[in-house]
Design a protein around this motif. Structure first.
Motif, PDB file in Angstrom:
ATOM      1  N   ILE A   1      26.851  -7.302  -6.437  1.00 19.42           N
ATOM      2  CA  ILE A   1      27.250  -6.357  -7.472  1.00 19.42           C
ATOM      3  C   ILE A   1      26.032  -6.077  -8.336  1.00 19.42           C
ATOM      4  CG2 ILE A   1      28.790  -5.887  -9.407  1.00 19.42           C
ATOM      5  CD1 ILE A   1      30.653  -8.076  -8.281  1.00 19.42           C
ATOM      6  N   SER A   2      25.650  -4.817  -8.416  1.00 23.73           N
ATOM      7  CA  SER A   2      24.502  -4.408  -9.232  1.00 23.73           C
ATOM      8  C   SER A   2      24.982  -3.496 -10.349  1.00 23.73           C
ATOM      9  CB  SER A   2      23.473  -3.683  -8.353  1.00 23.73           C
ATOM     10  OG  SER A   2      22.421  -3.163  -9.142  1.00 23.73           O
ATOM     11  N   PHE A   3      24.540  -3.782 -11.583  1.00 22.52           N
ATOM     12  CA  PHE A   3      24.902  -2.965 -12.742  1.00 22.52           C
ATOM     13  C   PHE A   3      23.634  -2.610 -13.499  1.00 22.52           C
ATOM     14  CE2 PHE A   3      26.503  -2.811 -17.268  1.00 22.52           C
ATOM     15  CZ  PHE A   3      27.159  -1.594 -17.135  1.00 22.52           C
ATOM     16  N   MET A   4      23.370  -1.324 -13.650  1.00 27.08           N
ATOM     17  CA  MET A   4      22.152  -0.830 -14.304  1.00 27.08           C
ATOM     18  C   MET A   4      20.905  -1.429 -13.651  1.00 27.08           C
ATOM     19  SD  MET A   4      23.084  -0.464 -18.343  1.00 27.08           S
ATOM     20  CE  MET A   4      22.931  -2.217 -18.650  1.00 27.08           C
ATOM     21  N   GLY A   5      20.949  -1.583 -12.320  1.00 26.37           N
ATOM     22  CA  GLY A   5      19.802  -2.093 -11.584  1.00 26.37           C
ATOM     23  C   GLY A   5      19.649  -3.599 -11.581  1.00 26.37           C
ATOM     24  N   ARG A   6      20.574  -4.328 -12.220  1.00 17.75           N
ATOM     25  CA  ARG A   6      20.509  -5.786 -12.273  1.00 17.75           C
ATOM     26  C   ARG A   6      21.578  -6.400 -11.384  1.00 17.75           C
ATOM     27  NH1 ARG A   6      20.187  -8.134 -18.300  1.00 17.75           N
ATOM     28  NH2 ARG A   6      20.171 -10.014 -17.013  1.00 17.75           N
ATOM     29  N   ASP A   7      21.214  -7.460 -10.697  1.00 20.08           N
ATOM     30  CA  ASP A   7      22.178  -8.188  -9.887  1.00 20.08           C
ATOM     31  C   ASP A   7      23.039  -9.035 -10.820  1.00 20.08           C
ATOM     32  OD1 ASP A   7      23.617  -9.812  -8.170  1.00 20.08           O
ATOM     33  OD2 ASP A   7      21.931 -10.217  -6.844  1.00 20.08           O
ATOM     34  N   ILE A   8      24.339  -8.719 -10.894  1.00 21.51           N
ATOM     35  CA  ILE A   8      25.238  -9.458 -11.791  1.00 21.51           C
ATOM     36  C   ILE A   8      26.309 -10.216 -11.006  1.00 21.51           C
ATOM     37  CG2 ILE A   8      24.870  -7.800 -13.660  1.00 21.51           C
ATOM     38  CD1 ILE A   8      27.764  -6.764 -13.019  1.00 21.51           C
ATOM     39  N   THR A   9      26.098 -10.372  -9.695  1.00 27.36           N
ATOM     40  CA  THR A   9      27.123 -10.926  -8.806  1.00 27.36           C
ATOM     41  C   THR A   9      27.741 -12.204  -9.349  1.00 27.36           C
ATOM     42  OG1 THR A   9      25.864  -9.994  -6.949  1.00 27.36           O
ATOM     43  CG2 THR A   9      27.643 -11.555  -6.422  1.00 27.36           C
TER      44      THR A   9
ATOM     45  N   ARG B   1      28.126 -10.048 -18.932  1.00 27.82           N
ATOM     46  CA  ARG B   1      28.434  -8.701 -18.458  1.00 27.82           C
ATOM     47  C   ARG B   1      28.928  -7.838 -19.625  1.00 27.82           C
ATOM     48  NH1 ARG B   1      30.463  -9.594 -12.262  1.00 27.82           N
ATOM     49  NH2 ARG B   1      29.804 -11.778 -12.120  1.00 27.82           N
ATOM     50  N   ALA B   2      29.726  -8.439 -20.490  1.00 31.89           N
ATOM     51  CA  ALA B   2      30.186  -7.716 -21.677  1.00 31.89           C
ATOM     52  C   ALA B   2      29.013  -7.325 -22.564  1.00 31.89           C
ATOM     53  CB  ALA B   2      31.175  -8.570 -22.458  1.00 31.89           C
ATOM     54  N   ARG B   3      28.054  -8.223 -22.676  1.00 32.03           N
ATOM     55  CA  ARG B   3      26.871  -7.922 -23.499  1.00 32.03           C
ATOM     56  C   ARG B   3      26.077  -6.761 -22.910  1.00 32.03           C
ATOM     57  NH1 ARG B   3      24.775 -12.814 -23.761  1.00 32.03           N
ATOM     58  NH2 ARG B   3      25.668 -13.344 -25.783  1.00 32.03           N
ATOM     59  N   LEU B   4      26.104  -6.610 -21.590  1.00 29.22           N
ATOM     60  CA  LEU B   4      25.408  -5.500 -20.944  1.00 29.22           C
ATOM     61  C   LEU B   4      26.137  -4.169 -21.125  1.00 29.22           C
ATOM     62  CD1 LEU B   4      24.268  -7.031 -17.507  1.00 29.22           C
ATOM     63  CD2 LEU B   4      22.847  -6.522 -19.511  1.00 29.22           C
ATOM     64  N   GLY B   5      27.426  -4.234 -21.505  1.00 27.23           N
ATOM     65  CA  GLY B   5      28.153  -2.999 -21.767  1.00 27.23           C
ATOM     66  C   GLY B   5      29.331  -2.728 -20.856  1.00 27.23           C
ATOM     67  N   MET B   6      29.825  -3.767 -20.167  1.00 28.54           N
ATOM     68  CA  MET B   6      31.027  -3.606 -19.350  1.00 28.54           C
ATOM     69  C   MET B   6      32.239  -4.049 -20.156  1.00 28.54           C
ATOM     70  SD  MET B   6      29.709  -5.115 -15.661  1.00 28.54           S
ATOM     71  CE  MET B   6      31.217  -4.680 -14.794  1.00 28.54           C
TER      72      MET B   6
END
Length: 236
Positions: A59-67, A74-79
């Motif tokens: 799982i990649s979010f904004m180019g970062r692997d968050i698997t 993840r919440a801090r990143l904006g999800m």
């Protein structure tokens, strides 16, 4: 690409609920994942939010692997996730519930402005701002759950079965708000739903999830015209 999911597999013990699911969501899109009850839709969202860890996949979010990233990071990143069945804090007031959604916000003034904006979106919440959440109707609780997720201005809003148990009039209002958030605020939304007609009606693209696998994908208009989708999900 804001969100990219590759070959996601999620199991509960020996039962594999999601089988090598791949999909993506671009910045500014409103994308639907459609499927019947038990298809694995909620499991996909739980894996995206880090509430259930996958067996395999990326799982990649904004180019970062968050698997395997913890949910709070993840919440801090904006999800943000709007869970099914409007899970609110029952013994907190409406406004206290909204403030609980402010994780990551640093300025009280920005929070106050954001809450005022939520009250504009959902006027009934302003009327009930001092009431305990437990006293709200199901539809009001659903609006509160959405408002709580919106307080921190998420980069990606994950919405799980928002129409479940709501009266048709409220379903229309909730989907109208989601469409407005995407169109006028540019908010990226991933919507998981059984209500194919309503969700595809406001989406750019969609994926059909059946028994844990993506079986069909395409532009929302194409899916609504696909005879397989029409027969299985639109009742025509």
């Amino acid at each position: 690409m804001l969100l990219d999911v590759k070959d996601l597999r999620v199991s509960y013990g020996d039962f594999e609920a999601v089988h090598q699911v791949s999909f993506s969501v671009d910045q500014g899109e409103l994308v639907s994942i459609i499927g019947a009850n038990g298809a694995g839709k909620t499991t996909v969202l739980r894996a995206l939010m880090g509430l259930t860890m996958p067996k395999e996949g990326h799982i990649s979010f904004m180019g970062r692997d968050i698997t395997f990233m913890p949910p709070h990071e993840r919440a801090r990143l904006g999800m943000r996730l709007v869970p099914e069945r409007a899970r609110v804090f029952p013994q907190l007031t409406v406004e206290e519930n909204l403030r609980m959604g402010a994780y990551g916000m640093k300025k009280d003034r920005a929070l106050a402005e954001r809450i005022d904006w939520i009250y504009e979106l959902f006027p009934v919440l302003k009327d009930r701002m001092t009431q305990l959440a437990v006293t709200l109707s199901g539809g009001e609780q659903q609006q509160l759950a959405i408002g709580r997720a919106l307080v921190s201005d998420p980069k990606l809003l994950l919405v799980d079965e928002v129409s479940m148990g709501l009266m048709p009039k409220l379903v229309d209002r909730v989907f109208e708000v989601l469409k407005e958030l995407n169109a006028s605020e540019g908010m990226t939304i991933l919507l998981v739903e059984q209500n194919a007609l309503a969700s595809l009606g406001i989406s750019h693209r969609g994926y059909i999830l059946q028994t844990g696998r993506i079986e069909i994908s395409g532009a929302a208009s194409e899916l609504m015209a696909d005879q397989r989708v029409r027969e299985a999900y639109l009742g025509v």
